[in-house]
Write an enzyme that holds these catalytic residues in place. Sequence first.
Site, PDB file in Angstrom:
ATOM      1  N   HIS A  98       0.793  -1.236   0.000  1.00  0.00           N
ATOM      2  CA  HIS A  98       0.000   0.000   0.000  1.00  0.00           C
ATOM      3  C   HIS A  98       0.818   1.277   0.000  1.00  0.00           C
ATOM      4  O   HIS A  98       0.260   2.355   0.174  1.00  0.00           O
ATOM      5  CB  HIS A  98      -0.928   0.048   1.215  1.00  0.00           C
ATOM      6  CG  HIS A  98      -1.971  -1.008   1.247  1.00  0.00           C
ATOM      7  ND1 HIS A  98      -3.244  -0.813   0.759  1.00  0.00           N
ATOM      8  CD2 HIS A  98      -1.944  -2.273   1.702  1.00  0.00           C
ATOM      9  CE1 HIS A  98      -3.958  -1.917   0.933  1.00  0.00           C
ATOM     10  NE2 HIS A  98      -3.182  -2.821   1.502  1.00  0.00           N
ATOM     11  N   LYS A 157      -8.689  13.635   5.030  1.00  0.00           N
ATOM     12  CA  LYS A 157      -7.851  12.440   5.001  1.00  0.00           C
ATOM     13  C   LYS A 157      -6.812  12.611   6.094  1.00  0.00           C
ATOM     14  O   LYS A 157      -6.725  13.674   6.717  1.00  0.00           O
ATOM     15  CB  LYS A 157      -7.181  12.270   3.630  1.00  0.00           C
ATOM     16  CG  LYS A 157      -6.500  13.543   3.091  1.00  0.00           C
ATOM     17  CD  LYS A 157      -5.959  13.346   1.676  1.00  0.00           C
ATOM     18  CE  LYS A 157      -7.034  13.534   0.612  1.00  0.00           C
ATOM     19  NZ  LYS A 157      -6.982  12.564  -0.471  1.00  0.00           N
ATOM     20  N   ARG A 158      -6.031  11.540   6.367  1.00  0.00           N
ATOM     21  CA  ARG A 158      -4.960  11.683   7.353  1.00  0.00           C
ATOM     22  C   ARG A 158      -4.068  12.868   6.994  1.00  0.00           C
ATOM     23  O   ARG A 158      -3.846  13.148   5.816  1.00  0.00           O
ATOM     24  CB  ARG A 158      -4.139  10.392   7.408  1.00  0.00           C
ATOM     25  CG  ARG A 158      -4.840   9.279   8.141  1.00  0.00           C
ATOM     26  CD  ARG A 158      -5.107   9.644   9.580  1.00  0.00           C
ATOM     27  NE  ARG A 158      -3.880   9.650  10.326  1.00  0.00           N
ATOM     28  CZ  ARG A 158      -3.608   8.806  11.312  1.00  0.00           C
ATOM     29  NH1 ARG A 158      -4.498   7.906  11.694  1.00  0.00           N
ATOM     30  NH2 ARG A 158      -2.461   8.874  11.952  1.00  0.00           N
ATOM     31  N   LYS A 214       0.553  14.252   1.499  1.00  0.00           N
ATOM     32  CA  LYS A 214      -0.801  14.567   1.032  1.00  0.00           C
ATOM     33  C   LYS A 214      -1.002  16.077   0.819  1.00  0.00           C
ATOM     34  O   LYS A 214      -1.990  16.515   0.257  1.00  0.00           O
ATOM     35  CB  LYS A 214      -1.844  14.016   2.004  1.00  0.00           C
ATOM     36  CG  LYS A 214      -1.873  12.480   2.084  1.00  0.00           C
ATOM     37  CD  LYS A 214      -2.884  12.006   3.108  1.00  0.00           C
ATOM     38  CE  LYS A 214      -2.787  10.516   3.444  1.00  0.00           C
ATOM     39  NZ  LYS A 214      -3.437   9.643   2.449  1.00  0.00           N
ATOM     40  N   THR A 255      -8.746   6.481  -1.796  1.00  0.00           N
ATOM     41  CA  THR A 255     -10.077   5.894  -1.993  1.00  0.00           C
ATOM     42  C   THR A 255     -11.161   6.940  -1.759  1.00  0.00           C
ATOM     43  O   THR A 255     -12.275   6.795  -2.278  1.00  0.00           O
ATOM     44  CB  THR A 255     -10.298   4.687  -1.057  1.00  0.00           C
ATOM     45  OG1 THR A 255      -9.767   5.001   0.233  1.00  0.00           O
ATOM     46  CG2 THR A 255      -9.612   3.449  -1.597  1.00  0.00           C
ATOM     47  N   LYS A 307     -14.967   8.041  -3.533  1.00  0.00           N
ATOM     48  CA  LYS A 307     -16.221   8.307  -2.807  1.00  0.00           C
ATOM     49  C   LYS A 307     -16.817   9.641  -3.236  1.00  0.00           C
ATOM     50  O   LYS A 307     -18.034   9.753  -3.465  1.00  0.00           O
ATOM     51  CB  LYS A 307     -15.971   8.294  -1.289  1.00  0.00           C
ATOM     52  CG  LYS A 307     -15.568   6.918  -0.771  1.00  0.00           C
ATOM     53  CD  LYS A 307     -14.958   6.951   0.635  1.00  0.00           C
ATOM     54  CE  LYS A 307     -14.243   5.630   0.905  1.00  0.00           C
ATOM     55  NZ  LYS A 307     -13.403   5.661   2.110  1.00  0.00           N
TER      56      LYS A 307
HETATM   57  N1  GPU Z   1      -2.447   3.418   3.428  1.00  0.00           N
HETATM   58 BR1  GPU Z   1       1.152   1.787   4.111  1.00  0.00          BR
HETATM   59  C1  GPU Z   1      -2.934   3.639   4.698  1.00  0.00           C
HETATM   60  O1  GPU Z   1      -4.074   4.077   4.860  1.00  0.00           O
HETATM   61  N2  GPU Z   1      -2.168   3.344   5.778  1.00  0.00           N
HETATM   62  C2  GPU Z   1      -0.933   2.808   5.650  1.00  0.00           C
HETATM   63  O2  GPU Z   1      -0.239   2.562   6.641  1.00  0.00           O
HETATM   64  C3  GPU Z   1      -0.473   2.564   4.334  1.00  0.00           C
HETATM   65  C4  GPU Z   1      -1.217   2.876   3.249  1.00  0.00           C
HETATM   66  C5  GPU Z   1      -3.309   3.760   2.292  1.00  0.00           C
HETATM   67  C6  GPU Z   1      -2.626   4.491   1.154  1.00  0.00           C
HETATM   68  O3  GPU Z   1      -1.933   5.609   1.667  1.00  0.00           O
HETATM   69  C7  GPU Z   1      -3.706   4.927   0.174  1.00  0.00           C
HETATM   70  O4  GPU Z   1      -3.138   5.540  -0.936  1.00  0.00           O
HETATM   71  C8  GPU Z   1      -4.514   3.711  -0.265  1.00  0.00           C
HETATM   72  O5  GPU Z   1      -5.641   4.114  -1.004  1.00  0.00           O
HETATM   73  C9  GPU Z   1      -5.007   2.909   0.929  1.00  0.00           C
HETATM   74  O6  GPU Z   1      -3.928   2.586   1.796  1.00  0.00           O
HETATM   75  C10 GPU Z   1      -5.682   1.617   0.536  1.00  0.00           C
HETATM   76  O7  GPU Z   1      -4.899   0.899  -0.357  1.00  0.00           O
END
Ligand code: GPU
Length: 839
Positions: A374, A567-568, A573, A678, A682
């Site tokens: 991810h 978002k975080r 970002k 994601t 949405k």
């Molecule tokens: N993502 Br690694 C998280 O939410 N937490 C993490 O620790 C890591 C990845 C996210 C990605 O940042 C995001 O781009 C992606 O859409 C999501 O995972 C699901 O794949």
Amino acid sequence: EKAKWPKETVQLWEQLSKKEANDLHTIQKSIVHHVTTTLARAAYNMDNFSAYQAVALSTRDRLISRWNETQGQLSKADPKRVYYLSLEFLLGRSMDNALLNMGLKGVYSQGVEQLGFNMEDVIESEVDAALGNGGLGRLAACYMDSLATLDYPAWGYGLRYNYGIFQQRIVDGYQTEYPDYWLNFDNPWELPRLDISIPIGFGGHVQTTQDEYGVTRHNWIPANSVQAIAYDVPIPGYGTENCNNIRLWRSKPTRVFDLTSFNEGNYEKSVEDATQAEKITSVLYPNDNTMAGKELRLKQQYFWTAASLYDIMRRFKKSMREWSDFPDQVAIQLNDTHPTLAIVELQRLLVDEEMLSWDDAWDIVTRTFAFTNHTVLPEAMEKWSVPMFEYLLPRHLQIIFDINLFFLQKVEKKFPNDRGLLNRMSIIEEAQPQQIRMAHLAVVGSHKVNGVAALHSDLIKKTIFHDFVDYYGEEKFVNKTNGITPRRWLHQANPQLSALITETLGNDRWLKELSQLRGLDKKVENAEFRKKWTAIKRLNKVRLAELIKTRCDVEVSPDALFDIQVKRIHEYKRQFMNILYVIHRYRTIKSMTAAQKASVQPRVVVFGGKAAPGYYIAKLVIKLINSVAAVVNQDPAVGDLLKVVFVPDYNVSVAEIIVPASDISQHISTAGTEASGTSNMKFVLNGGLIIGTMDGANIEILEEIGEDNIFIFGCLADEVEDLRHAQRYRNVPMDPALQGVISAIERGTFDDPKIYQPLISTLTVGKDFYLISADFASYIAANQQVDAAYKDQEEWAKKSIRCTANMGKFSSDRAVKEYADQIWNIKPISVVDEGYLQA
Ligand code: GPU
């Protein structure tokens, strides 16, 4: 046991265990029954929360019936199953979703209203289950919804944290963290399985012996152990009887062990050990896209993977098959590297306990596991220090070294005499102390590795896994673009738009086959339809304006353009770039004459999101947003032309209000840093336009909805390295507009400028790693295009409809089908409805 019963007894059980009917009267009776018995309350002594509890308990009864029926029928059929291992399941609220998926929302709402309560208030009394940080955890939740809806035999495995992601409050503009007491009131959405209790060992040593054939055997003798207790969370599919399961483990002290200390007279030690045991599942680590490296986190990972594998293997053993059939019955998906220890644990169990040869075991292991990556951010790559690992898991460390040795021997055979290559590919990093690279272990132990959007899957092949592609070949590395569930993110979050779509398409098949939304395309030219579409967006904006009033005490006009970034909070970002642009906009407005101001498009800029508690720079961004908001929102020279709000404690249920209310949302990561994203999906699904970079899934959204319906800016992923090089070595000056903004901050326009010095330093020429300066001019231009486009409300409505109409690809149904067909090799199996009890 059952075989011994007389026929009448068996029949009586069968008769009595049929499901209850779902007519209004039966449902109301069940609600009132729970009020008077389970809750022991009286009608005149009820508030919204107790009404929620009673409705939840009644809903839960129906969920459990489906769960039982599904699991019973699956046990008999014994198909290949997929197990989705995720340290995070960000489920949010359950009641509304369960009622909608089971098709009972209408009758329950009617029943609740007649009993004197407002259904929305009742729904809003539920606290979120927030066992996740952000996208990764929410993705797991969306996938569970799709797996259930599509009748796939699937279980999730995770941890039951006592505290989910912290609650965020804003104090003097700063984020402060509070514990998330989500279990303070009983959780009706879980079934404790106190009888399922699995011992998990830690520490100790490895005993090595020769068996009677002269083969060396390894026997791990742990120094201590804890118990894993199962809690099951039913996940109902939409429009099916199927109901899947997420099994969450809770740690408990091992009785026998405690008693030993106790009997030795060491009462304090036994209590201390018990506390240590409970601690394992006490809290979710609040890091997103970063690695903290804490020992307790490693304990969590082993505790969870060992309990899950024990459970999976116990289920497999019941079928009396050969071990070589294991990969034909079991697929295990690793959600990031967090569960990678499962690879080592399965190898250990097969070799040390089931006495398979190393090679036979390893063949089973690699045919069972697949791994989803991810992120490519270096700070997020999981590494564990060898000494710490050895102390906790001595036998696992030996196995990892063996896996690595055999692997590197094969690499050496294929590419002889390339020591650099072996160093780069090794599972062990030669640092002081040595480190275990979990991503390498995950690749070596899996048969498929996937990224989460096309660009990201390409990038991992070119960067972190480049050497592995050369070694294994291209086929092992695949793409599975993420998806979201339209049930929660449109049907539940935006009921009016959902109803309009169903009415327009003539049926609700789109909820299971999202590409049907394309049928909306032909309504684009219909002015009457556009009016209805826009009216719903406005109602959703009113709903958000109310939330903003309550949470931030700021009045915003629903006629302004709603511009949202939730978002975080993370440097990559670039919320920082967003607020810097807001300052630029503020300065521009301030410099205008009244006549000029008349043509400014009013905007409400909404931020939301949590920063990791230890992420200093991200927390400063939150402070800056709040300081800017304080100045801008009370400036009479600006009035309604610009409002800025930071919505505290952003979570799934807040997202359900925010997402349907956006005109434009921001997905503006530096190209090549956001694996997928994601929330972009949405927002667009709900008819919101997006402004974004050529990053992650934005690229595929652009391909689907067309370039006229999206605002793209900024450098491309393959330009990033050159740009960083140029700014480092060729003195590229800072963007002039950005320079103006920084000067305004430094002059003290927004609170004491000293506060922001560390933040501003990240923009120093040559050090602007996320390329805010390089992208700033095109960001301003894109924002101007947004304003211009919004002026033409009819054209904007057309864009909005085209957005929704072309989002079919981004259903998580499509995503899980791809996983099922191309990675897991599993088939749907439908649950037969065994009928209702006649009233
Ligand atoms: N993502 Br690694 C998280 O939410 N937490 C993490 O620790 C890591 C990845 C996210 C990605 O940042 C995001 O781009 C992606 O859409 C999501 O995972 C699901 O794949």
